[in-house]
Design a protein around this motif. Structure first.
Motif, mmCIF file in Angstrom:
data_model
loop_
_atom_site.group_PDB
_atom_site.id
_atom_site.type_symbol
_atom_site.label_atom_id
_atom_site.label_comp_id
_atom_site.label_asym_id
_atom_site.label_seq_id
_atom_site.Cartn_x
_atom_site.Cartn_y
_atom_site.Cartn_z
ATOM 1 N N LEU A 25 0.830 -1.211 0.000
ATOM 2 C CA LEU A 25 0.000 0.000 0.000
ATOM 3 C C LEU A 25 0.865 1.263 0.000
ATOM 4 O O LEU A 25 0.559 2.245 -0.692
ATOM 5 N N GLU A 28 2.405 1.736 -3.465
ATOM 6 C CA GLU A 28 1.420 2.274 -4.408
ATOM 7 C C GLU A 28 1.175 3.751 -4.168
ATOM 8 O O GLU A 28 0.952 4.526 -5.104
ATOM 9 N N TYR A 29 1.242 4.169 -2.910
ATOM 10 C CA TYR A 29 1.045 5.588 -2.598
ATOM 11 C C TYR A 29 2.197 6.415 -3.156
ATOM 12 O O TYR A 29 1.983 7.454 -3.799
ATOM 13 N N GLU A 31 4.406 5.574 -5.514
ATOM 14 C CA GLU A 31 4.615 5.449 -6.966
ATOM 15 C C GLU A 31 3.428 5.939 -7.790
ATOM 16 O O GLU A 31 3.605 6.447 -8.897
ATOM 17 N N GLU A 32 2.204 5.803 -7.240
ATOM 18 C CA GLU A 32 0.999 6.144 -8.016
ATOM 19 C C GLU A 32 0.134 7.216 -7.366
ATOM 20 O O GLU A 32 -0.870 7.644 -7.941
ATOM 21 N N GLY A 33 0.495 7.621 -6.135
ATOM 22 C CA GLY A 33 -0.316 8.603 -5.435
ATOM 23 C C GLY A 33 -1.641 8.039 -4.954
ATOM 24 O O GLY A 33 -2.596 8.783 -4.701
ATOM 25 N N LYS A 34 -1.710 6.727 -4.825
ATOM 26 C CA LYS A 34 -2.948 6.048 -4.444
ATOM 27 C C LYS A 34 -3.078 5.965 -2.923
ATOM 28 O O LYS A 34 -2.218 5.400 -2.253
ATOM 29 N N HIS A 35 -4.148 6.528 -2.396
ATOM 30 C CA HIS A 35 -4.382 6.484 -0.953
ATOM 31 C C HIS A 35 -4.989 5.140 -0.542
ATOM 32 O O HIS A 35 -5.561 4.426 -1.358
ATOM 33 N N TYR A 36 -4.855 4.822 0.721
ATOM 34 C CA TYR A 36 -5.412 3.594 1.278
ATOM 35 C C TYR A 36 -6.168 3.953 2.561
ATOM 36 O O TYR A 36 -6.032 5.059 3.098
ATOM 37 N N TYR A 37 -6.972 3.015 3.062
ATOM 38 C CA TYR A 37 -7.878 3.322 4.159
ATOM 39 C C TYR A 37 -7.538 2.523 5.426
ATOM 40 O O TYR A 37 -7.419 1.301 5.389
ATOM 41 N N GLY A 67 0.183 8.699 3.543
ATOM 42 C CA GLY A 67 -0.828 8.405 2.527
ATOM 43 C C GLY A 67 -2.114 7.769 2.999
ATOM 44 O O GLY A 67 -2.997 7.476 2.187
ATOM 45 N N ASP A 185 -8.501 -1.227 4.280
ATOM 46 C CA ASP A 185 -7.245 -1.871 3.897
ATOM 47 C C ASP A 185 -6.461 -2.333 5.121
ATOM 48 O O ASP A 185 -5.740 -3.338 5.071
#
Length: 400
Positions: A25, A28-29, A31-37, A67, A185
């Motif tokens: 997670l 991904e944050y 490298e892709e700026g994707k947040h997780y919960y 993130g 997550d």
């Protein structure tokens, strides 16, 4: 950055299940700026929080730095059942009015630590109410009674012949269902919550959510005595809403050994900074009292601001260096010929008369600066300064 983030996330933890998922997670944050919960649930069974609760809040704040979006769940539904974790008997049911009042207090306190822009405050009645009778029955078919009795506290009560309400079996199912509904997550909680936290993973599988939450468990923070867990009922707590002078003095009262435990679990200083400070104390270059003052100032400033923390330190120094009485202490008025132990309880200096007697015998109680040893002492008409230990004071006026 992932390595640095993981070091801070792992810091102080008791156990992590599926550490690889957390690393994924984070990757991904970055490298892709994707947040997780990241989910954490709090049942508002009391109106105030203490530093033991903030161990989880501090960890949530750490995830926010890297993130994470926090799913801060106020268990307004589950609080009315009562979490059976660690309980030797069925808890008393709370009414909804009390739960909602306490929930409002929680909302006001948590944002002293969490970033509101990265926090979703959620009430689990929003989705549990919609389950209905059929949904609840379906939920109960997913876990066997045998599985429930694997839980340590249920097993002990069952073997001891103590009653277990069906609602208590339902509690971990509802906590797990929170994770299903929110598609969490990661879920974090104390080590005593392990069964409930794992239920979230199990139910996410059962409902084919497409993910299984990682679980991060934090240790239970010891109270001021350094032995039992921090608890208001035990009187060994530091409340989030306590006034600055009391908060600062209470942190200063902990042992030098316990200080490092508090640094690890409560301080926002980096691991490197703490290690440097610890080495300084070990080598005699830094006095333990100075290290403790830094911790007391940090914690007090977090909840009251830098100026209040500075003033609290000055007051602490004034009282302890000059053996003086604090400038602002609570005042009480009681009827004459009152037993000293009862007076100490009535003035909020002791949790019980039995504890008061023990402290008198230990030489920890003073009346007008004079140490007392007579646990049967009665106070006649007059004015008194009562003191327990080095930091608890009250002004008492005894009338006819």
């Amino acid at each position: 950055m992932v390595k640095e983030a993981m070091a801070e996330i792992v810091r102080g933890t008791a156990e992590i299940i599926d550490k690889e998922k957390i690393e994924k997670l984070l990757k991904e944050y970055y490298e892709e700026g994707k947040h997780y919960y990241v989910k954490a649930g709090f049942d508002p069974t009391a109106p105030d929080l203490h530093l033991g609760h903030t161990v989880l809040l501090q960890k949530l704040a750490t995830f926010q730095k890297y993130g994470g979006i926090i799913q801060f769940i106020i268990g307004d539904f589950t609080a009315m059942i009562g979490d059976p974790t660690g309980k030797s008997e069925t808890r008393k049911k709370l009414d909804r009015e009390t739960v909602l009042k306490n929930a409002k207090s929680y909302e006001e306190q948590v944002f002293k630590i969490l970033d509101p822009d990265k926090t979703q405050v959620l009430f689990n009645s929003q989705w549990i109410d919609k389950l209905g009778a059929s949904g609840l029955v379906e939920l109960t078919t997913l876990v066997s009674v045998a599985r429930m009795l694997e839980r340590d506290d249920f097993e002990k009560r069952y073997k001891a012949g103590k009653p277990i309400a069906i609602s208590e079996f339902i509690y971990p199912l509802l906590q797990g269902y929170d994770s299903v509904y929110l598609k969490s997550d990661i879920e974090i909680g104390g080590t005593d919550q392990k069964f409930n936290l794992l239920m979230g993973r199990q139910l996410q599988r059962s409902f084919s959510v497409g993910k299984e939450q990682a679980v991060l468990m934090m240790p239970i923070l010891e109270g001021l005595d350094g032995v039992q867990k921090m608890s208001k009922s035990l009187g060994n707590y530091i409340g989030v809403d306590e006034e600055p002078n009391t908060m600062f003095a209470k942190v200063m009262s902990i042992s030098d050994e316990l200080m490092w435990r508090y640094y690890e679990l409560l301080s926002s200083k980096s691991l490197e900074e703490i290690e440097i400070l610890k080495e300084g104390v070990k080598e005699g270059k830094v006095h333990p009292k100075y290290a403790k003052e830094l911790l007391a100032a940090e914690i007090t400033a977090r909840f009251h601001g830098d100026e209040a923390a500075k003033a609290a330190k000055e007051e602490f120094d004034r009282v302890h260096k000059q053996n003086d009485i604090p400038s602002d202490i609570a005042e009480y008025e009681l009827k004459g010929h009152i037993w000293i132990a009862k007076a100490l309880v009535e003035c909020a200096l002791e949790p019980s008369t039995s504890q008061a007697r023990r402290d008198i015998q230990a030489g920890a109680v003073r009346v007008n600066k004079e140490k007392i040893s007579d646990k049967d002492l009665h106070l006649e008409e007059g004015e008194y300064i009562l003191q327990v230990g080095k930091r608890k004071f009250a002004k008492l006026k005894v009338t006819k």
